[in-house]
Design a protein around this motif. Structure first.
Motif, PDB file in Angstrom:
ATOM      1  N   ILE A  50      74.271  12.882 -25.692  1.00  0.00           N
ATOM      2  CA  ILE A  50      75.181  13.217 -24.592  1.00  0.00           C
ATOM      3  C   ILE A  50      74.708  12.609 -23.278  1.00  0.00           C
ATOM      4  N   VAL A  51      73.393  12.746 -22.986  1.00  0.00           N
ATOM      5  CA  VAL A  51      72.880  12.274 -21.691  1.00  0.00           C
ATOM      6  C   VAL A  51      72.348  10.846 -21.774  1.00  0.00           C
ATOM      7  N   GLY A  52      72.252  10.281 -22.981  1.00  0.00           N
ATOM      8  CA  GLY A  52      71.756   8.914 -23.116  1.00  0.00           C
ATOM      9  C   GLY A  52      70.315   8.753 -22.670  1.00  0.00           C
ATOM     10  N   ARG A  53      69.484   9.735 -22.976  1.00  0.00           N
ATOM     11  CA  ARG A  53      68.078   9.708 -22.549  1.00  0.00           C
ATOM     12  C   ARG A  53      67.157   9.863 -23.749  1.00  0.00           C
ATOM     13  N   GLU A  54      65.936   9.325 -23.627  1.00  0.00           N
ATOM     14  CA  GLU A  54      64.892   9.575 -24.616  1.00  0.00           C
ATOM     15  C   GLU A  54      64.173  10.859 -24.220  1.00  0.00           C
ATOM     16  N   ILE A  55      64.103  11.805 -25.157  1.00  0.00           N
ATOM     17  CA  ILE A  55      63.458  13.097 -24.905  1.00  0.00           C
ATOM     18  C   ILE A  55      62.289  13.224 -25.871  1.00  0.00           C
ATOM     19  N   ILE A  56      61.107  13.447 -25.330  1.00  0.00           N
ATOM     20  CA  ILE A  56      59.896  13.551 -26.147  1.00  0.00           C
ATOM     21  C   ILE A  56      59.337  14.957 -25.997  1.00  0.00           C
ATOM     22  N   VAL A  57      59.247  15.656 -27.107  1.00  0.00           N
ATOM     23  CA  VAL A  57      58.735  17.031 -27.094  1.00  0.00           C
ATOM     24  C   VAL A  57      57.470  17.089 -27.937  1.00  0.00           C
ATOM     25  N   ARG A  58      56.409  17.605 -27.356  1.00  0.00           N
ATOM     26  CA  ARG A  58      55.144  17.801 -28.070  1.00  0.00           C
ATOM     27  C   ARG A  58      54.981  19.291 -28.310  1.00  0.00           C
ATOM     28  N   ASP A  59      55.176  19.743 -29.574  1.00  0.00           N
ATOM     29  CA  ASP A  59      54.951  21.160 -29.856  1.00  0.00           C
ATOM     30  C   ASP A  59      53.531  21.344 -30.385  1.00  0.00           C
ATOM     31  N   ASN A  60      53.221  22.508 -30.927  1.00  0.00           N
ATOM     32  CA  ASN A  60      51.837  22.754 -31.338  1.00  0.00           C
ATOM     33  C   ASN A  60      51.488  22.096 -32.667  1.00  0.00           C
ATOM     34  N   ASN A  61      52.412  21.292 -33.195  1.00  0.00           N
ATOM     35  CA  ASN A  61      52.165  20.653 -34.482  1.00  0.00           C
ATOM     36  C   ASN A  61      52.271  19.135 -34.435  1.00  0.00           C
ATOM     37  N   ARG A  62      53.222  18.621 -33.623  1.00  0.00           N
ATOM     38  CA  ARG A  62      53.461  17.177 -33.647  1.00  0.00           C
ATOM     39  C   ARG A  62      54.365  16.773 -32.502  1.00  0.00           C
ATOM     40  N   PHE A  63      54.665  15.477 -32.422  1.00  0.00           N
ATOM     41  CA  PHE A  63      55.620  14.953 -31.452  1.00  0.00           C
ATOM     42  C   PHE A  63      56.992  14.808 -32.096  1.00  0.00           C
ATOM     43  N   HIS A  64      58.018  15.023 -31.266  1.00  0.00           N
ATOM     44  CA  HIS A  64      59.396  14.763 -31.669  1.00  0.00           C
ATOM     45  C   HIS A  64      60.003  13.817 -30.628  1.00  0.00           C
ATOM     46  N   HIS A  65      60.431  12.650 -31.043  1.00  0.00           N
ATOM     47  CA  HIS A  65      61.105  11.692 -30.164  1.00  0.00           C
ATOM     48  C   HIS A  65      62.604  11.753 -30.455  1.00  0.00           C
ATOM     49  N   PHE A  66      63.356  12.306 -29.516  1.00  0.00           N
ATOM     50  CA  PHE A  66      64.805  12.439 -29.688  1.00  0.00           C
ATOM     51  C   PHE A  66      65.508  11.295 -28.963  1.00  0.00           C
ATOM     52  N   GLU A  67      66.400  10.626 -29.670  1.00  0.00           N
ATOM     53  CA  GLU A  67      67.157   9.539 -29.062  1.00  0.00           C
ATOM     54  C   GLU A  67      68.419   9.291 -29.891  1.00  0.00           C
ATOM     55  N   ASP A  68      69.567   9.277 -29.192  1.00  0.00           N
ATOM     56  CA  ASP A  68      70.858   8.975 -29.819  1.00  0.00           C
ATOM     57  C   ASP A  68      71.110   9.864 -31.039  1.00  0.00           C
ATOM     58  N   ASN A  69      70.890  11.176 -30.858  1.00  0.00           N
ATOM     59  CA  ASN A  69      71.154  12.190 -31.892  1.00  0.00           C
ATOM     60  C   ASN A  69      70.266  12.033 -33.127  1.00  0.00           C
ATOM     61  N   ARG A  70      69.083  11.438 -32.942  1.00  0.00           N
ATOM     62  CA  ARG A  70      68.109  11.311 -34.035  1.00  0.00           C
ATOM     63  C   ARG A  70      66.738  11.755 -33.532  1.00  0.00           C
ATOM     64  N   CYS A  71      65.906  12.192 -34.494  1.00  0.00           N
ATOM     65  CA  CYS A  71      64.523  12.551 -34.152  1.00  0.00           C
ATOM     66  C   CYS A  71      63.584  11.724 -35.011  1.00  0.00           C
ATOM     67  N   SER A  72      62.439  11.375 -34.437  1.00  0.00           N
ATOM     68  CA  SER A  72      61.468  10.546 -35.153  1.00  0.00           C
ATOM     69  C   SER A  72      60.949  11.229 -36.415  1.00  0.00           C
ATOM     70  N   CYS A  73      61.030  12.560 -36.470  1.00  0.00           N
ATOM     71  CA  CYS A  73      60.521  13.271 -37.649  1.00  0.00           C
ATOM     72  C   CYS A  73      61.480  13.198 -38.825  1.00  0.00           C
ATOM     73  N   GLY A  74      62.699  12.683 -38.598  1.00  0.00           N
ATOM     74  CA  GLY A  74      63.669  12.629 -39.683  1.00  0.00           C
ATOM     75  C   GLY A  74      64.063  14.002 -40.190  1.00  0.00           C
ATOM     76  N   ASP A  75      64.003  15.007 -39.298  1.00  0.00           N
ATOM     77  CA  ASP A  75      64.304  16.405 -39.645  1.00  0.00           C
ATOM     78  C   ASP A  75      63.380  16.934 -40.746  1.00  0.00           C
ATOM     79  N   TYR A  76      62.188  16.350 -40.830  1.00  0.00           N
ATOM     80  CA  TYR A  76      61.229  16.763 -41.864  1.00  0.00           C
ATOM     81  C   TYR A  76      59.947  17.175 -41.154  1.00  0.00           C
ATOM     82  N   TRP A  77      59.955  18.432 -40.676  1.00  0.00           N
ATOM     83  CA  TRP A  77      58.785  18.882 -39.928  1.00  0.00           C
ATOM     84  C   TRP A  77      58.457  20.334 -40.196  1.00  0.00           C
TER      85      TRP A  77
END
Length: 691
Positions: free
Chosen positions: A664-691
């Motif tokens: 929606i906002v056309g931005r790269e969003i990077i979230v670091r939780d207590n387990n790993r990084f999630h890179h969100f971009e264009d309605n996809r996450c680097s984890c492939g929804d496998y986390w």
């Protein structure tokens, strides 16, 4: 007028010139002095001056020239041979040192009490016990083994080559045990991770010997206690009292060892008191204090020490910069890390393998894998730590294929061999990427291929690998067949997998084991409660929460934070205290409308189970990471990635929402939780929804 011959320097003057070249470590000056010797005295160069020249070339790491001079010597003495052997040993040319020692024996020149220690040093460095025994036999035949320096060198050699019984026999038979001998016993016991032997030797020294401990003795004792940590904390603290009573508190070396000791024993505040009491600090003092804070998770104070050192005029060294980079990694402070990278470049230490490895690690832990890759590729030399940092960075980002590829490249290169950390990183990457077969192959072949015995971390990786792939029953069978007692991480991996795939009964078994091992950890209770709640088993979920309350276990609040312009903004769920709260709430409401229009539906299973459905939707829409994201959208200009850190695992609904928002906002969003990084971009996450 003086005659021409009176201006020619004499042998003593020439000898002084040769020695000055050694002191200055200048080969150019040494060659000039050699030329002057030949021009002034050839062909009748005095024997003592020829010995000086051999010594000079050997000390300046030109053994070939030194050996050539020796071969032209009419009658080389023990002094010349010893100079050649000693020079090779001092410059790390240990095979050459032993080769020249052997030539000396064949030439019929008996070694003296200076030669034997150099030969023992070479044997110790090469871990060559058989040759060391031969050198020892030669010392016995020469009648020099009773010499205290020869005896101490033999003792050190036997310790370093693993012949402990021989070392003890040498020590017991020494007619005179000076402090050097005691220090050899203690320092080698430290290297062998034998704190009992160190403490026992120190007690024996104080009771039975006339020798008095020196700084080396005390540092060895403190290093042993630091290595054993809590087990020997009181012994180290008692030694601190002895140091104070004996007047050693002003010794900066001992002060540095105390800082290291208290840091490793989880006493950073005491380490700081020792640091503040050191009147004349050196660069090791500053680095030790930084590391003490890093080891105890107080990275802000660590960076404060670095800033203090810079204000006092200390130049950033490779060890100091690499230590500070660890603080940046701990804080996930990418901007801070980039600033330190600039410091490393200005100080011309960015290509140092230790600094480079710390940079790769920092960028990986701060979520910038591209920078980690580039830094890795730019390094002229890489060691095991560098490879582990890169593979670990890929694992944290969920790039399983890249982690496995890097591991294969490392193995095929053959320059470094993997250790147990490498295999943990690879297996962790396989677990997070769903590479079940690849991860199991690494585990099943690690002993045969790499000679590495599985640690608890490897077993936990296998359980996580199987559990994430929906093979919880197989993971449980694997746990039951483990040859060592399962740890918290092993049962925790199984519980997390059961929560992910809704395996209630098996999850209860894992939770019960965790409650036995760590009854105070609220996370396990919350995970079990949420697992029951998501399955609609409210009574059991309530019972778990009640048990927590009855035994006084409190769940820590979840929070997320975002950094902008050197200021950290922290948010908790439903937080309304931020100065820009009105704008944040308006941004969230706008995003909610746009997400629902794009097809988003809140998953209320991740909200509190005792609320009505409408209230649950409000709960998930006000989770801390969403508040932080709204603030980031308000304050951070377009084109700059929004980086958020959360102290808990990102819930499934927020994960889904962040994918929608990234498009929606056309931005790269990077979230670091207590387990790993999630890179969100264009309605996809680097984890492939496998986390």
């Amino acid at each position: 007028m003086p005659s021409l011959s009176s201006s020619v320097p004499g042998p003593q003057t020439l000898a002084a010139l040769v020695e000055s070249a050694i002191a200055a470590r200048s080969l150019r000056l040494g060659r000039a002095a050699h030329a002057l010797v030949l021009r002034s005295l050839a062909p009748a160069v005095p024997v003592f001056l020829a010995n000086h020249l051999v010594n000079m070339y050997a000390k300046l790491d030109h053994p070939t020239t030194a050996a050539a001079l020796l071969s032209h010597h009419p009658a080389p003495s023990v002094v010349a041979w010893t100079a050649l052997v000693a020079g090779c040993a001092q410059n790390g040319r240990f095979p050459d040192a032993l080769r020249h020692f052997s030539r000396m024996l064949r030439a019929g020149v008996p070694p003296n009490d200076f030669t034997f220690p150099c030969a023992f040093k070479a044997c110790a460095a090469l871990r060559c016990a058989a040759t060391g025994r031969q050198v020892h036999a030669a010392a016995v035949k020469a009648g020099l083994v009773a010499d205290v320096f020869v005896g101490c060198s033999a003792l050190d050699m036997y310790c370093k080559t693993g012949l402990k019984s021989d070392a003890r026999k040498i020590f017991d038979e020494m007619p005179e045990k000076n402090i050097v001998a005691w220090n050899a016993v203690m320092t080698n016991a430290v290297l062998d991770a034998q704190p009992d032997e160190v403490v026992g030797a120190f007690v024996e020294l104080r009771r039975l010997s006339d020798s008095y401990p020196n700084s080396i003795t005390l540092c060895a004792f403190l290093n042993a206690c630091a290595g054993a940590r809590d087990s020997y904390f009181y012994a180290g603290a008692q030694l601190h009292g002895f140091i104070f009573r004996s007047g050693f508190e002003s010794d900066v070396t001992i002060g540095n060892a105390l800082i290291d000791f208290y840091g490793k024993c989880h006493q950073p505040h005491t380490a700081r008191k020792v640091f503040d009491a050191i009147l004349t600090r050196n660069d090791v003092s500053w680095c030790s204090m930084i590391v003490a804070y890093v080891q105890n998770g107080v990275e802000e104070e660590a960076f404060g020490v670095y800033s203090e050192a810079r204000r006092e005029g200390w130049y950033p060294t490779d060890f100091m910069v690499s230590s500070v980079l660890c603080t940046c990694a701990g804080l996930t402070g990418l901007d801070l890390g980039r600033s330190m990278h600039a410091v490393a470049i200005r100080s011309c230490i960015d290509t140092n393998v230790f600094v480079g490895s710390a940079l790769v690690d920092m960028y990986g832990k701060c979520g910038s894998i591209r920078d980690a890759q580039q830094t890795f590729e730019d390094l002229p030399t890489r060691n095991l730590i560098t490879w582990n940092a890169l593979i670990g960075g890929y694992a944290q980002q969920g790039h399983a294929m890249m982690a496995v590829a890097a591991f294969d490249e490392m193995i095929q290169g053959g320059e470094v061999a993997p250790n147990y950390v490498t295999l943990v990183c690879v297996m962790s990457a396989c677990s997070r990427g769903g590479f079940v077969d690849e991860g199991l192959e690494v585990f099943e072949t690690m002993k045969e291929r790499y000679g590495i015995e599985p640690h608890l971390e490897h077993y936990a990786c296998v359980v996580d690998l199987l559990g994430r792939a929906g093979k919880e029953e197989r993971a449980y069978e694997f746990i039951k067949q483990m040859p060592i007692r399962p740890s918290i991480s092993v049962w925790g991996a199984l519980l997390g997998a059961c929560k992910m795939h809704g395996k209630m009964e098996l999850g209860k078994i894992a939770a019960e084991r965790l409650f036995e091992l760590d009854p105070e950890d609220s996370g396990n209770h919350v995970l079990l409660s949420n697992m029951f709640a998501s399955a609609g088993r409210w009574e059991e979920a309530t019972e778990v929460r009640k048990e927590m309350k009855d035994v006084g276990i409190k769940k820590g609040p979840g929070c997320s934070w975002i950094t902008w312009k050197n200021q950290v903004h922290v948010f908790q769920a439903k937080d309304t205290t931020h100065p820009r709260n009105a704008e944040i709430q308006a941004a969230l409401a706008r995003l909610e409308r746009e997400m629902k229009a794009a097809g988003y539906t809140p998953d209320t299973n991740y909200a509190l189970y005792d609320l009505e459905e409408e209230e649950k939707e409000g709960e998930v829409l006000r989770h801390s990471e969403r508040l932080a994201l709204a603030f980031g959208l308000i304050r951070i200009p377009p084109g700059i990635p929004i980086r958020i850190t959360k102290n808990l695992r990102v819930c499934g609904d927020c994960h889904s929402a962040l994918k929608f928002i990234s498009r929606i906002v056309g931005r790269e969003i990077i979230v670091r939780d207590n387990n790993r990084f999630h890179h969100f971009e264009d309605n996809r996450c680097s984890c492939g929804d496998y986390w």
